[in-house]
Design an enzyme around this catalytic site. Structure first.
Site, PDB file in Angstrom:
ATOM      1  N   TYR A  54       0.837  -1.202   0.000  1.00 33.28           N
ATOM      2  CA  TYR A  54       0.000   0.000   0.000  1.00 33.28           C
ATOM      3  C   TYR A  54       0.873   1.254   0.000  1.00 33.28           C
ATOM      4  O   TYR A  54       1.670   1.468   0.918  1.00 33.28           O
ATOM      5  CB  TYR A  54      -0.943   0.026   1.205  1.00 33.28           C
ATOM      6  CG  TYR A  54      -2.006  -1.055   1.212  1.00 33.28           C
ATOM      7  CD1 TYR A  54      -2.271  -1.826   0.074  1.00 33.28           C
ATOM      8  CD2 TYR A  54      -2.758  -1.311   2.352  1.00 33.28           C
ATOM      9  CE1 TYR A  54      -3.235  -2.811   0.081  1.00 33.28           C
ATOM     10  CE2 TYR A  54      -3.737  -2.297   2.369  1.00 33.28           C
ATOM     11  CZ  TYR A  54      -3.964  -3.044   1.242  1.00 33.28           C
ATOM     12  OH  TYR A  54      -4.931  -4.024   1.255  1.00 33.28           O
ATOM     13  N   SER A 152      -5.069 -13.958   1.544  1.00 32.28           N
ATOM     14  CA  SER A 152      -5.930 -12.956   0.913  1.00 32.28           C
ATOM     15  C   SER A 152      -6.057 -13.274  -0.572  1.00 32.28           C
ATOM     16  O   SER A 152      -5.044 -13.427  -1.267  1.00 32.28           O
ATOM     17  CB  SER A 152      -5.359 -11.547   1.096  1.00 32.28           C
ATOM     18  OG  SER A 152      -6.190 -10.583   0.470  1.00 32.28           O
ATOM     19  N   GLN A 178      -8.939 -13.175   3.457  1.00 26.07           N
ATOM     20  CA  GLN A 178      -9.433 -11.818   3.199  1.00 26.07           C
ATOM     21  C   GLN A 178      -9.879 -11.713   1.734  1.00 26.07           C
ATOM     22  O   GLN A 178      -9.093 -11.392   0.854  1.00 26.07           O
ATOM     23  CB  GLN A 178      -8.350 -10.784   3.509  1.00 26.07           C
ATOM     24  CG  GLN A 178      -8.866  -9.353   3.426  1.00 26.07           C
ATOM     25  CD  GLN A 178      -7.829  -8.328   3.888  1.00 26.07           C
ATOM     26  OE1 GLN A 178      -7.457  -7.446   3.115  1.00 26.07           O
ATOM     27  NE2 GLN A 178      -7.358  -8.438   5.109  1.00 26.07           N
ATOM     28  N   PRO A 209     -16.781  -3.587   0.914  1.00 28.07           N
ATOM     29  CA  PRO A 209     -18.213  -3.792   1.171  1.00 28.07           C
ATOM     30  C   PRO A 209     -19.102  -2.864   0.353  1.00 28.07           C
ATOM     31  O   PRO A 209     -20.262  -3.177   0.101  1.00 28.07           O
ATOM     32  CB  PRO A 209     -18.349  -3.494   2.669  1.00 28.07           C
ATOM     33  CG  PRO A 209     -17.217  -2.561   2.968  1.00 28.07           C
ATOM     34  CD  PRO A 209     -16.089  -3.049   2.096  1.00 28.07           C
ATOM     35  N   ALA A 211     -18.317  -1.949  -2.737  1.00 23.10           N
ATOM     36  CA  ALA A 211     -17.942  -2.132  -4.149  1.00 23.10           C
ATOM     37  C   ALA A 211     -17.238  -0.881  -4.668  1.00 23.10           C
ATOM     38  O   ALA A 211     -17.633  -0.283  -5.669  1.00 23.10           O
ATOM     39  CB  ALA A 211     -19.162  -2.474  -5.005  1.00 23.10           C
ATOM     40  N   GLU A 294     -20.702   7.730   9.610  1.00 23.01           N
ATOM     41  CA  GLU A 294     -21.826   7.121   8.889  1.00 23.01           C
ATOM     42  C   GLU A 294     -21.670   5.609   8.815  1.00 23.01           C
ATOM     43  O   GLU A 294     -22.600   4.857   9.113  1.00 23.01           O
ATOM     44  CB  GLU A 294     -21.936   7.689   7.469  1.00 23.01           C
ATOM     45  CG  GLU A 294     -23.067   7.043   6.670  1.00 23.01           C
ATOM     46  CD  GLU A 294     -23.105   7.453   5.202  1.00 23.01           C
ATOM     47  OE1 GLU A 294     -23.726   6.723   4.413  1.00 23.01           O
ATOM     48  OE2 GLU A 294     -22.516   8.491   4.853  1.00 23.01           O
TER      49      GLU A 294
END
EC number: 1.1.1.-
Length: 328
Positions: A54, A152, A178, A209, A211, A294
């Site tokens: 990353y 993963s 994963q 989650p 997309a 949120e």
């Protein structure tokens, strides 16, 4: 926040977790990362995910520095990272013993930590014998650099082979996979992995989650918001692939269901993932505290997903994979 065991292990992880993919080092610096991470902790998140690849390692550096400056107790949090793509050299990638050991040490140095709680093999490596990879992951655990290991984006067959090698060698097998999991990516989690839950107690920490944001509804008008990940140059192809009319039409169809429950599309989509009993934790991402606030409300939406509501969702998305007849 609710906490679940990570697979059959004794490790407790928050139902919702936070991942550094895309954001740390690309969209967020240390100061911004600190506020994001603290907001997650304030909402009960204890599980934070990273990877050596990353932002070419910068994401680990930012997360490590942010956690250090926040003064968190290491025992209060669960940190994971992933090994596979470490650099340009021939031995800087893959799952050889050399790269697993050297890559793990390099990740720990960037994170400025003595250990990670979970170390993932970020992809399968066909060029390395599975026994070598299993032995190397166990070496890392024996050294105290990681407490558990997982995979993963591996197939069920590859995970089964890893467990077979671990059993033969009397070593520790992977406890977690994963995979991508959302309303439009379901096959692995809901069909292919079924034997893994029963035979090996595999847990899941699922990613994407929403997309890649499509399930928030923010792309429904066709325009790509300038602060979204699809606006980043690296993700232009992903945008073209994901924003097909059929998907956007289905996302629009979910809006009345979310409205009826009094929740946002994002909360509905995250809660839907978390409601799967085989999912230990849903990895979320965010560039702003408001997004985290949120997203975290999705925990309260999970109990609202009754069989009737789930059936309504299914009628809209029509993406349920068929279970293999051979599996009981």
């Amino acid at each position: 926040m609710q906490y679940k065991n990570l697979g059959k292990s004794g490790l407790k992880v928050s139902t919702l977790s936070f991942g550094a993919w895309v954001t740390f080092g690309n969209q967020l610096d240390v100061k911004e990362a600190k506020s994001i991470l603290q907001c997650c902790r304030d909402h009960g998140v204890n599980f934070f995910d990273n990877a050596e690849v990353y932002a070419n390692g910068r994401a680990e550096e930012i997360m490590g520095q942010a956690i250090r400056e926040l003064g968190w107790r290491r025992s209060d949090i669960v940190i994971s990272t992933k090994i596979f793509w470490g650099g340009p050299g021939p031995n800087d990638k893959g799952l050889s013993r050399k790269h697993i050991v050297e890559g793990t040490k390099a990740s720990l140095k960037r994170l400025d930590m003595d250990y990670v709680d979970v170390l993932y093999c970020h992809r399968p490596d066909a060029s390395t014998p599975i026994e070598e990879t299993v032995r190397a992951m166990n070496y890392v655990i024996d050294k105290g650099w990681a407490f558990y290991w997982g995979t993963s984006e591996w197939s069920a067959q590859q995970i089964t082979e890893a467990w077979g090698a671990a059993d033969r060698l009397d070593l520790v097998g992977p406890i977690v996979e994963q995979p991508e999991y959302n309303m439009f990516a379901r096959h692995k989690v809901e069909t292919e992995f079924l034997p893994l839950y029963t035979n090996h107690g595999i847990g899941l920490t699922t990613w994407s989650p929403l997309a890649s944001g499509v399930l928030t509804g923010k792309y429904n008008k066709g325009a790509i918001p300038s602060d979204s990940r699809f606006a980043l140059e690296n993700y232009k192809n992903l945008a073209n692939r994901s924003l097909v009319d059929d998907v956007l039409r289905k996302v629009s169809g979910l809006k009345p269901i979310a409205d009826e429950l009094g929740v946002t599309l994002a909360q509905l989509a995250i809660a839907w993932c978390a409601s799967n009993p085989n999912v230990s934790s849903v990895i979320t991402g965010a560039t702003r505290e408001s997004q985290i606030q949120e997203n975290m409300k999705a925990v309260d939406v999970i109990p609202l997903l009754t069989p009737i509501v789930l059936d309504k969702i299914e009628q809209v998305i029509q993406s349920k994979p068929k279970r293999p007849e051979s599996y009981r």
